[in-house]
Design a protein around this motif. Structure first.
Motif, PDB file in Angstrom:
ATOM      1  N   LYS A 292       0.854  -1.182   0.000  1.00 31.23           N
ATOM      2  CA  LYS A 292       0.000   0.000   0.000  1.00 31.23           C
ATOM      3  C   LYS A 292       0.898   1.243   0.000  1.00 31.23           C
ATOM      4  O   LYS A 292       2.112   1.164   0.174  1.00 31.23           O
ATOM      5  CB  LYS A 292      -0.986   0.007   1.176  1.00 31.23           C
ATOM      6  N   TYR A 324      -6.837   6.702   4.049  1.00 32.41           N
ATOM      7  CA  TYR A 324      -6.777   5.956   2.785  1.00 32.41           C
ATOM      8  C   TYR A 324      -8.054   6.171   1.969  1.00 32.41           C
ATOM      9  O   TYR A 324      -8.001   6.315   0.745  1.00 32.41           O
ATOM     10  CB  TYR A 324      -6.570   4.463   3.045  1.00 32.41           C
ATOM     11  N   TYR A 328      -8.331   7.673  -1.792  1.00 30.76           N
ATOM     12  CA  TYR A 328      -9.084   7.047  -2.893  1.00 30.76           C
ATOM     13  C   TYR A 328     -10.098   8.037  -3.479  1.00 30.76           C
ATOM     14  O   TYR A 328     -10.175   8.218  -4.700  1.00 30.76           O
ATOM     15  CB  TYR A 328      -9.792   5.781  -2.408  1.00 30.76           C
ATOM     16  N   PRO A 350      -4.174  -1.236   6.507  1.00 26.97           N
ATOM     17  CA  PRO A 350      -2.742  -1.248   6.174  1.00 26.97           C
ATOM     18  C   PRO A 350      -2.248  -2.658   5.891  1.00 26.97           C
ATOM     19  O   PRO A 350      -2.786  -3.637   6.421  1.00 26.97           O
ATOM     20  CB  PRO A 350      -2.092  -0.688   7.435  1.00 26.97           C
ATOM     21  N   GLU A 405      -1.830   2.089  -8.676  1.00 29.57           N
ATOM     22  CA  GLU A 405      -2.519   1.158  -7.778  1.00 29.57           C
ATOM     23  C   GLU A 405      -3.883   0.750  -8.322  1.00 29.57           C
ATOM     24  O   GLU A 405      -4.283  -0.415  -8.218  1.00 29.57           O
ATOM     25  CB  GLU A 405      -2.676   1.801  -6.389  1.00 29.57           C
TER      26      GLU A 405
END
Length: 684
Positions: A292, A324, A328, A350, A405
Motif C-alpha cells: 500500500k 486511505y 481514494y 494497512p 494502484e
C-alpha cells in the motif's frame, strides 16, 4: 527444445533475480532478441523473448517467457494512438505472439521490444531506486555515471516509456542504460553477458557512491525511547500484539501475517526521520502495489505497556482507514465518455504495521505474499536510506501512485488470479499432528490452502511432518506438551509470530491405556486426563484469547471418540476423558459463539492405520480384549459397524475439512460420528 537465446536469457534472469540487491521478488523483467525458423514459411523469423506478466526472475522458466515476432511488434509504432490511450496497446501485444503457450506479455514489453539492443534488463535495485527517488536524481545520475547512464523523468510503465528509452539510446551511443525516475533502472547490451555486466555495473557503482559519499546518519539521530528492545522481549511483545494487528489488517478481508525484527527495520523505526519518511510512502510501483502507499506506524515508545499500544493501534487504524479512503476519493474517477471509472476501493486497511522497538508486521492473502510485502518494505527502507544519504527522498506523487494502484491493467491482472481455495488465508493449529489422524488433518488443511502449525510432543517429528507439507510459507513444526500451560502458550505464540494469527484449532493430541477399573492406577487416570481433558482445555484457552482479540471468528475442533458415548470394555480412563472433551465442545460453543467462534467435535471409531496410540500398545491391548490378532484389529472394528468399512485418518480429516469449510458456517456444538456406523454410539 528451448532456443539457445531463450536458454541464455533464462540463465541470466535467474542469476540476476537470485540476489535481492539486484531486484525484488517478481520485480523487473529481462529480454533477448534472436531468430528461429518459422514453421509455416520455413524462413528465419526475428523474435523477442521477454519475461511475462507476473513472473519472478530468480525462478523464471521457459513457460514464464512471452515470445513475440519483432516485425509485428515494431509495427505497433505505426498504430500507437498516443499516451492518453497507451493502455490499448497491451491488447495489441497478443497479435504479435509467436507460437502457443508461454506467459502473457507484460506492460513493460515495449521497453524491451522497441529498444535497439539484443538484450535488455529492467530491474529494481535498492541503489538504483535510491538515486531515482532523490530530489536531485538527474544531477546525481550525471555525477555518478557520467555519459554511461541517462536520467529518464518519471513516466508510468507503458508503450510511451518504451519509445522514450528507445529514443534515449539512439541519441546517446555511449550509454549502457538509464535511471528511471521514481522507479528503477534499465540496461542493455549486444550480448547477454554484456547486458548483465552493464546492469551489475550500474547497481554496484550506485551503491559504492552512496557508501562513499552518503551522510553518516541518513535517518537522523536515533531516538532512545524508540530503541530496539532485547531480542527475547521483542518476541514476547510481538506475540502479544500479533492478534490485535492481524485484526487491524483484516477488517476488510482476512489476511495472513509475517513478522520480522530485522536490524535495519529496528534502526529505521528508532530514527528521528522515521515518522516523516513513513508518511511519504514508497515510490517504486512494485513496492507500493505490495505494501500500500504507506504503512501504519505506532507512535508510542518501545517500553510502552502492551495494553496502551493496543489501544493506540486501534485509534491509529481508524485514522489510517479515513486517510486511505480520502486518498481514494480524491483521485478516483467516476467515469466519463473518455475515461473509465476507477476500480472499486480494495480495502482501507494497512498491509505494513510498524512497531518501534519490536519490528514490522506485513500482510497478504497468503504467507508468501505477506512475507514478500515485508521484504518490499525493507527494500523501501533501503531506498529511503540511500536517497536521504545523498539528497532528499522524493517519491512520486500520490496521484501517480493512485494511477498505478488502481490502473485498469493492474485490475485485470488481479481478476486473472485463480480462485482461492476454501481455506486460503486461514491459520490452523493441530495438536498431535506428526502422525496418524493429526497428520492427515494437517495435510488436508494445507492442501485446501491453510497455513498449518504441526504441534507435537516430539519437535523433530513435528518439523519433519511440516516439511512434507511444503516450505515454511505453508507449514511449520513446533513442540507442544499440551499438558503444560507454559508450553501450550509458547506454541500458540510461535503460531502468532509465524503466520500473524490463528483461525482454526484442532485438539487431536491423545494417548490411551487399555485397562479395566481395578487395574487402572491413579497415575494412569491423571496421565490421560492431563493430555486430553486438561490439554484440550489449555489449548482452547490459549487460542481463544487470540481468536477473540482478532475479531475474525474461527473454529475449534475436538477429536473426541465414539467412546465418549459408547461404554466399551476395559477403558475407563480413556472413555471418561473423551466424555470430558465432548462436553467441552458444548460448553465452549455456548461461551465463544458471541465472538463468531464455532466449536464442534468429531467422534471416530478406532483408527488403527498410522496411529501413534495404537502403535504404542493400545492396539495390542484392544486386540487382546476382543480376542483377535493385532494385525486384524482394523478389520475387526470394520466388521462390527453398519457399513463394514474401516475408518482411516483421512476420513477424520475429511470431517474437519467440512466442519471448518464454507458449507457449515451456521453449525456449532455438533458432534459428527466418523465410525462407519456404531449403533451403540448413536447420539441421542
Amino acid at each position: 527444445m528451448t532456443n539457445p537465446t531463450a536458454a541464455e536469457l533464462i540463465a541470466r534472469s535467474n542469476r540476476l533475480g537470485a540476489d535481492p540487491k539486484n531486484t525484488n521478488y517478481a520485480g523487473g523483467n529481462t529480454s533477448a532478441k534472436g531468430t528461429e525458423t518459422d514453421p509455416v514459411t520455413g524462413e528465419p523469423v526475428e523474435l523477442l523473448w521477454v519475461k511475462g506478466s507476473g513472473g519472478d526472475l530468480g525462478t523464471l522458466k521457459e513457460s514464464g517467457l512471452a515470445v513475440l515476432r519483432l516485425d509485428r511488434f515494431r509495427s505497433l509504432v505505426n498504430v500507437y494512438p498516443g499516451v492518453d490511450r497507451e493502455d490499448e496497446m497491451v491488447a495489441a501485444f497478443d497479435y504479435c505472439l509467436h507460437g502457443k503457450g508461454g506467459a502473457a506479455p507484460s506492460i513493460d514489453t515495449a521497453m524491451h521490444g522497441l529498444v535497439d539492443a539484443a538484450h535488455v534488463d529492467h530491474l529494481h535495485p535498492d541503489s538504483g531506486i535510491a538515486i531515482a527517488t532523490s530530489k536531485d536524481g538527474a544531477k546525481l545520475t550525471k555525477k555518478i555515471f557520467g555519459d554511461k547512464v541517462v536520467w529518464v523523468p518519471w513516466r508510468r510503465p507503458g508503450f510511451q516509456l518504451g519509445l522514450d528509452i528507445a529514443a534515449i539510446k539512439a541519441k546517446n551511443p555511449a550509454a549502457i542504460g538509464c535511471i528511471l525516475g521514481g522507479h528503477g533502472i534499465t540496461a542493455w547490451g549486444d550480448t547477454s553477458e554484456e547486458a548483465e555486466a552493464n546492469s551489475l555495473w550500474i547497481i554496484q557503482t550506485g551503491q559504492t557512491y552512496i557508501d562513499e559519499h552518503g551522510k553518516a546518519l541518513p535517518f537522523g539521530k536515533q531516538r532512545k525511547k524508540f530503541a530496539p528492545l532485547e531480542a527475547d522481549e521483542r518476541r514476547v511483545k510481538a506475540a502479544a500484539l500479533a492478534a490485535t494487528i492481524r485484526g487491524i489488517a483484516s477488517q476488510d478481508k482476512p489476511m495472513v501475517g509475517h513478522f520480522t525484527d530485522d536490524p535495519r527495520v529496528l534502526e529505521f523505526l528508532a530514527s528521528a526521520k522515521a515518522p516523516k519518511l513513513a508518511a511519504l510512502g514508497t515510490s517504486c510501483p512494485d513496492h507500493f502495489l505490495r505494501t500500500k502507499v504507506k504503512p501504519l506506524l505506532l507512535d508510542l515508545p518501545s517500553e510502552a505497556p502492551v495494553d496502551k499500544q493496543i489501544a493506540r493501534l486501534k485509534e491509529l487504524h481508524e485514522a489510517y482507514r479515513a486517510d486511505y479512503t480520502a486518498y481514494y476519493d480524491k483521485h478516483a474517477s467516476t467515469g466519463s465518455a473518455t475515461e473509465p471509472a476507477s476500480p472499486a476501493i480494495r480495502g482501507a486497511d494497512p498491509l505494513i504495521v510498524l512497531v518501534p522497538g519490536v519490528g514490522m508486521f506485513s500482510y497478504g492473502a497468503n504467507k508468501q505474499t505477506a512475507r514478500v510485502a515485508g521484504e518490499f518494505y525493507l527494500n523501501a527502507i533501503n531506498v529511503m536510506r540511500g536517497a536521504e544519504a545523498l539528497s532528499t527522498y522524493t517519491p512520486i506523487s500520490d496521484a501517480e501512485k493512485f494511477n498505478i494502484e488502481y490502473w485498469a491493467l493492474e485490475e485485470a491482472k488481479l481478476q486473472r488470479m485463480p480462485k482461492p481455495k476454501t481455506h486460503q488465508g486461514r491459520i490452523a493449529f493441530v495438536t498431535g499432528a506428526a502422525s496418524g489422524i493429526g497428520k492427515a488433518i494437517a495435510t488436508r488443511l494445507a492442501a485446501e490452502g491453510a497455513c498449518v502449525v504441526v504441534a507435537d510432543l516430539d519437535l523433530a517429528k513435528a518439523q519433519a511432518a511440516a516439511a512434507e507439507l511444503g516450505g515454511t510459507d505453508v507449514a511449520i513444526g513446533v513442540a507442544a506438551n499440551v499438558a503444560d500451560a507454559d508450553g501450550v502458550q509458547a506454541a500458540i505464540d510461535a503460531t502468532l509470530l509465524a503466520f500473524g494469527g490463528i483461525d482454526l484449532v484442532v485438539n487431536n493430541a491423545g494417548l490411551s491405556l487399555s485397562k479395566p477399573l481395578l487395574e487402572t492406577t491413579e497415575k494412569d487416570w491423571d496421565l490421560q486426563h492431563d493430555v486430553m481433558a486438561k490439554g484440550s482445555f489449555l489449548v482452547s484457552k490459549a487460542a481463544a484469547k487470540a481468536l477473540i482479540e482478532q475479531g475474525l471468528g474461527g473454529d475449534v475442533i475436538y477429536i473426541s471418540s465414539k467412546n465418549s458415548v459408547f461404554a466399551g470394555p476395559n477403558n475407563i480412563a480413556y472413555s471418561a476423558t473423551k466424555a470430558d472433551q465432548a462436553h467441552q465442545v458444548r460448553l465452549l460453543a455456548v461461551e465463544l459463539g458471541e465472538y463468531g467462534v464455532r466449536v464442534n467435535g468429531i467422534n471416530p471409531d478406532g483408527v488403527v492405520r498410522g496411529s501413534g496410540i495404537f502403535a504404542a500398545g493400545w492396539g495390542a491391548n484392544r486386540a487382546a480384549t476382543y480376542g483377535v490378532e493385532e494385525k486384524d484389529l482394523g478389520k475387526y472394528y470394520a466388521q462390527r459397524t453398519i457399513l463394514k468399512r474401516e475408518v482411516v485418518p483421512e476420513n477424520v480429516a475429511d470431517a474437519v475439512y467440512v466442519l471448518t469449510g464454507p458449507e457449515l458456517t451456521r453449525t456449532t456444538g455438533l458432534h459428527i460420528p466418523v465410525d462407519s456406523g456404531v449403533a451403540a454410539a448413536f447420539l441421542r
